[in-house]
Design an enzyme around this catalytic site. Structure first.
Site, mmCIF file in Angstrom:
data_model
loop_
_atom_site.group_PDB
_atom_site.id
_atom_site.type_symbol
_atom_site.label_atom_id
_atom_site.label_comp_id
_atom_site.label_asym_id
_atom_site.label_seq_id
_atom_site.Cartn_x
_atom_site.Cartn_y
_atom_site.Cartn_z
ATOM 1 N N GLU A 96 67.659 22.873 41.744
ATOM 2 C CA GLU A 96 68.536 21.802 41.116
ATOM 3 C C GLU A 96 68.191 20.469 41.545
ATOM 4 O O GLU A 96 67.830 20.507 42.843
ATOM 5 C CB GLU A 96 69.999 22.038 41.444
ATOM 6 C CG GLU A 96 70.441 23.106 40.442
ATOM 7 C CD GLU A 96 71.803 23.567 40.634
ATOM 8 O OE1 GLU A 96 72.471 22.926 41.229
ATOM 9 O OE2 GLU A 96 72.340 24.626 40.048
ATOM 10 N N HIS A 115 75.143 21.048 36.474
ATOM 11 C CA HIS A 115 75.866 21.647 37.654
ATOM 12 C C HIS A 115 77.358 20.920 37.744
ATOM 13 O O HIS A 115 77.864 20.380 38.702
ATOM 14 C CB HIS A 115 75.441 21.760 39.069
ATOM 15 C CG HIS A 115 75.960 22.613 39.898
ATOM 16 N ND1 HIS A 115 75.058 23.309 40.970
ATOM 17 C CD2 HIS A 115 77.122 23.263 40.060
ATOM 18 C CE1 HIS A 115 75.934 24.274 41.658
ATOM 19 N NE2 HIS A 115 77.241 23.966 40.884
#
Length: 161
Positions: A96, A115
């Site tokens: 990420e 996220h």
């Protein structure tokens, strides 16, 4: 009927919540939507791969808001590209943020979010409260409770002495 697989929750609790307890394989075969909520552990790392996606219906959707490391994303990509499952909604990834050149970003049957599944009004309010509380503690000469890098407090203490 909603199906549930969770080796850590009793059958009675699952049934009380209106779900039918089943094995993971049966859940994958029967479900229209599979939503993953497992914790990351050595046992769950990579728990969703080619075999699990092959058990799902072609009309099924896969959702992951848990942890990226639970899914083998190359296998998910193949299942989505070959339309072996209908689609996916993904909020977490192995790395990420998800790179913009990720092949997942180029599939029409995938929705990706950065996220933010936990970005609720309540979490924003709680976060603001925690920050305000820590500022107050710091201003009163006490240690903040939620400092991500407490070593800076020691540096600040040395400078003020």
């Amino acid at each position: 009927m909603a199906f549930s697989y969770d080796p850590f929750v009793s059958a009675e609790e699952v049934e009380r919540l209106g779900c039918e307890v089943t094995s993971l394989n049966e859940l994958l075969k029967k479900s229209d939507v599979v939503s993953l909520h497992a914790r990351l552990s050595p046992e769950t790392q990579g728990m969703f791969g080619a075999r699990q996606f092959s058990l799902m219906k072609e009309s099924a959707y896969f959702i992951n808001t848990a942890r990226g490391e639970l899914v083998r994303y190359d296998d998910l990509y193949a299942a989505l590209k070959e339309k072996r499952i209908a689609g996916a909604a993904l909020d977490v990834f192995e790395a990420e943020p998800l790179p913009m050149d990720s092949p997942l970003c180029h599939l029409e049957n995938v929705t990706v979010t950065p996220h933010i599944a936990g970005a609720t009004r309540q979490s924003a309010e709680n976060g603001a409260y925690m920050v305000a509380e820590d500022i107050y503690l710091f201003m009163m000469g006490r240690l903040p409770r939620h400092c991500a890098n407490p070593e800076v407090l020691a540096i600040a203490e040395r400078r003020s002495s």
